[in-house]
Design an enzyme around this catalytic site. Structure first.
Site, PDB file in Angstrom:
ATOM      1  N   SER A 191       0.802  -1.131  -0.055  1.00  0.00           N
ATOM      2  CA  SER A 191       0.151  -0.040  -0.020  1.00  0.00           C
ATOM      3  C   SER A 191       0.797   1.158  -0.040  1.00  0.00           C
ATOM      4  O   SER A 191       1.850   1.434   0.673  1.00  0.00           O
ATOM      5  CB  SER A 191      -0.891   0.178   1.398  1.00  0.00           C
ATOM      6  OG  SER A 191      -1.680   1.199   1.090  1.00  0.00           O
ATOM      7  N   SER A 219      -0.516   4.288   0.724  1.00  0.00           N
ATOM      8  CA  SER A 219      -1.441   5.056   1.546  1.00  0.00           C
ATOM      9  C   SER A 219      -0.613   5.765   2.675  1.00  0.00           C
ATOM     10  O   SER A 219      -0.744   6.971   2.901  1.00  0.00           O
ATOM     11  CB  SER A 219      -2.701   4.280   2.218  1.00  0.00           C
ATOM     12  OG  SER A 219      -3.566   3.798   1.269  1.00  0.00           O
ATOM     13  N   LYS A 270     -13.587  -3.923   2.433  1.00  0.00           N
ATOM     14  CA  LYS A 270     -14.645  -2.844   2.253  1.00  0.00           C
ATOM     15  C   LYS A 270     -16.274  -3.138   2.468  1.00  0.00           C
ATOM     16  O   LYS A 270     -16.979  -2.327   2.998  1.00  0.00           O
ATOM     17  CB  LYS A 270     -14.598  -2.334   0.583  1.00  0.00           C
ATOM     18  CG  LYS A 270     -13.128  -1.647   0.514  1.00  0.00           C
ATOM     19  CD  LYS A 270     -12.836  -1.418  -0.936  1.00  0.00           C
ATOM     20  CE  LYS A 270     -11.451  -1.008  -1.349  1.00  0.00           C
ATOM     21  NZ  LYS A 270     -11.299  -0.215  -2.691  1.00  0.00           N
ATOM     22  N   ASN A 319     -14.260   2.390   2.117  1.00  0.00           N
ATOM     23  CA  ASN A 319     -12.822   2.369   2.283  1.00  0.00           C
ATOM     24  C   ASN A 319     -12.501   3.484   3.318  1.00  0.00           C
ATOM     25  O   ASN A 319     -10.929   3.601   3.253  1.00  0.00           O
ATOM     26  CB  ASN A 319     -12.224   2.723   0.655  1.00  0.00           C
ATOM     27  CG  ASN A 319     -12.393   4.134   0.318  1.00  0.00           C
ATOM     28  OD1 ASN A 319     -13.318   4.755   0.923  1.00  0.00           O
ATOM     29  ND2 ASN A 319     -11.333   4.715  -0.482  1.00  0.00           N
ATOM     30  N   GLY A 356     -14.785  -6.194 -16.074  1.00  0.00           N
ATOM     31  CA  GLY A 356     -14.845  -6.930 -15.004  1.00  0.00           C
ATOM     32  C   GLY A 356     -15.798  -6.492 -14.005  1.00  0.00           C
ATOM     33  O   GLY A 356     -16.380  -5.417 -14.317  1.00  0.00           O
ATOM     34  N   ALA A 357     -16.390  -7.384 -13.524  1.00  0.00           N
ATOM     35  CA  ALA A 357     -17.664  -7.180 -12.528  1.00  0.00           C
ATOM     36  C   ALA A 357     -17.166  -7.637 -10.770  1.00  0.00           C
ATOM     37  O   ALA A 357     -18.142  -7.896 -10.171  1.00  0.00           O
ATOM     38  CB  ALA A 357     -18.678  -8.185 -13.164  1.00  0.00           C
ATOM     39  N   ARG A 397     -16.178 -12.392 -17.900  1.00  0.00           N
ATOM     40  CA  ARG A 397     -16.088 -13.961 -18.265  1.00  0.00           C
ATOM     41  C   ARG A 397     -17.488 -14.442 -18.104  1.00  0.00           C
ATOM     42  O   ARG A 397     -17.976 -15.248 -18.971  1.00  0.00           O
ATOM     43  CB  ARG A 397     -14.931 -14.356 -17.674  1.00  0.00           C
ATOM     44  CG  ARG A 397     -13.840 -13.861 -17.791  1.00  0.00           C
ATOM     45  CD  ARG A 397     -12.531 -14.704 -17.537  1.00  0.00           C
ATOM     46  NE  ARG A 397     -11.329 -14.203 -17.512  1.00  0.00           N
ATOM     47  CZ  ARG A 397     -10.490 -14.149 -18.504  1.00  0.00           C
ATOM     48  NH1 ARG A 397     -10.878 -14.780 -19.625  1.00  0.00           N
ATOM     49  NH2 ARG A 397      -9.260 -13.419 -18.583  1.00  0.00           N
ATOM     50  N   TYR A 453      -2.170  -0.242 -10.145  1.00  0.00           N
ATOM     51  CA  TYR A 453      -1.203   0.867 -10.240  1.00  0.00           C
ATOM     52  C   TYR A 453       0.287   0.112  -9.972  1.00  0.00           C
ATOM     53  O   TYR A 453       1.157   0.642  -9.981  1.00  0.00           O
ATOM     54  CB  TYR A 453      -1.322   1.812  -9.475  1.00  0.00           C
ATOM     55  CG  TYR A 453      -1.636   1.647  -7.709  1.00  0.00           C
ATOM     56  CD1 TYR A 453      -0.588   1.394  -7.065  1.00  0.00           C
ATOM     57  CD2 TYR A 453      -2.913   1.458  -7.484  1.00  0.00           C
ATOM     58  CE1 TYR A 453      -0.958   1.084  -5.656  1.00  0.00           C
ATOM     59  CE2 TYR A 453      -3.301   0.959  -6.170  1.00  0.00           C
ATOM     60  CZ  TYR A 453      -1.944   1.061  -5.383  1.00  0.00           C
ATOM     61  OH  TYR A 453      -2.452   0.840  -4.065  1.00  0.00           O
ATOM     62  N   GLY A 503      -4.100   3.188 -12.108  1.00  0.00           N
ATOM     63  CA  GLY A 503      -4.874   3.558 -11.038  1.00  0.00           C
ATOM     64  C   GLY A 503      -4.228   4.452 -10.107  1.00  0.00           C
ATOM     65  O   GLY A 503      -4.848   4.756  -8.835  1.00  0.00           O
TER      66      GLY A 503
END
Length: 277
Positions: free
Chosen positions: A17, A19, A67, A88, A126-127, A151, A215, A236
């Site tokens: 991360s 962050s 999340k 988040n 993507g889902a 997919r 990213y 990202g």
């Protein structure tokens, strides 16, 4: 009244991360002597870890897979968190944790930063977990139709329901279907390193700006395909940067809407911390 000064990002994995770098840069500019760390927490241990925090804590950033657990633990949700069911950011107030979704705002800001202010038609690849935030972001940018390519198209069923709440026509499809019409923006929410091979080519040719939420490793195979087709692709990192600015707003003021003192300088310092420019 918020008096805590301890903050952290929780997730599993979390060692990668960025962050801590982002938040440390922001608090230096703001002159706040706050501590921001990272801690590896999985879903099974989340509730106990949250309950174990003392009043020295101010807030948490949450990454995968926490999340939805954070949303369930929050006593209130902002509108974006309510729509997506994903939190988040937790503000640890005296009356309990309050949940925010700053991923949506991060996506909106990074798309606008690329000169795109309106998205009549968008596409999501993507889902998975981030797709809900991507759909809300596209809706905020004016989309009235969004195709979700997965997919397994049935995995997009929750996004169809979310689209109905947003007034957006969500059309699920698999990668075998020819894309139509041309999208203004495509948001890829696929796991890092996913290589769609030749099936990505028609989507790259008709996909507009690609925002790949990955990213850590750049360019991704998808970004390479996009650029080979003459399109633009961004990682990202922009989303990460702008969602972190909104998190800092929450931790400082309790709201995503109140700008920080000298926010342009804060943003510049955070950008330098992760992008080096």
């Amino acid at each position: 009244m918020l008096t805590g000064t301890k903050l952290a990002v929780w997730g599993d994995p979390v060692a990668h991360s960025m962050s801590p770098r982002l938040h440390a840069a922001a608090y230096r500019v703001l002159g706040l002597d706050w501590e921001y760390d990272r801690r590896r927490i999985d879903e099974a241990s989340f509730d106990d870890a949250l309950a174990g925090l003392d009043d020295g804590w101010r807030g948490l950033s949450l990454t995968m897979p926490l999340k939805r657990s954070a949303a369930a633990a929050a006593r209130s949700l902002d509108e974006r968190a309510r729509l997506t069911g994903a939190v988040n950011t937790l503000l640890l107030a005296d009356d309990g944790p309050h949940g925010f979704n700053t991923d949506v705002g991060g996506l909106v800001a990074t798309i606008r930063e690329q000169g795109v202010d309106e998205v009549p038609f968008g596409r999501i690849l993507g889902a998975g977990a981030t797709a809900g935030s991507a759909l809300v972001a596209l809706a905020e940018l004016g989309a009235r139709r969004v195709d979700v390519i997965a997919r397994r198209p049935e995995a997009a069923d929750p996004l169809v329901a979310l689209g109905e709440a947003l007034g957006v026509d969500v059309e699920p499809a698999d990668f075998a279907r020819a894309p139509s019409p041309d999208a203004t923006v495509t948001i890829a929410t696929l796991p890092g390193g996913t290589d769609l091979g030749a099936s990505a080519d028609p989507y790259a040719a008709r996909g507009g700006l690609l925002v790949d939420v990955v990213y850590g490793s750049w360019p991704t195979p998808l970004a390479t395909t996009w650029e080979r087709s003459g399109g633009r692709a961004i990682s990202g990192l922009g989303m990460l940067l702008h969602q972190a600015v909104l998190q800092v707003r929450v931790f400082v003021s309790g709201s995503t809407e109140l700008a920080l003192t000298d926010e342009p300088r804060v943003l510049a310092a955070m950008r330098e911390a992760v992008m080096g420019d």
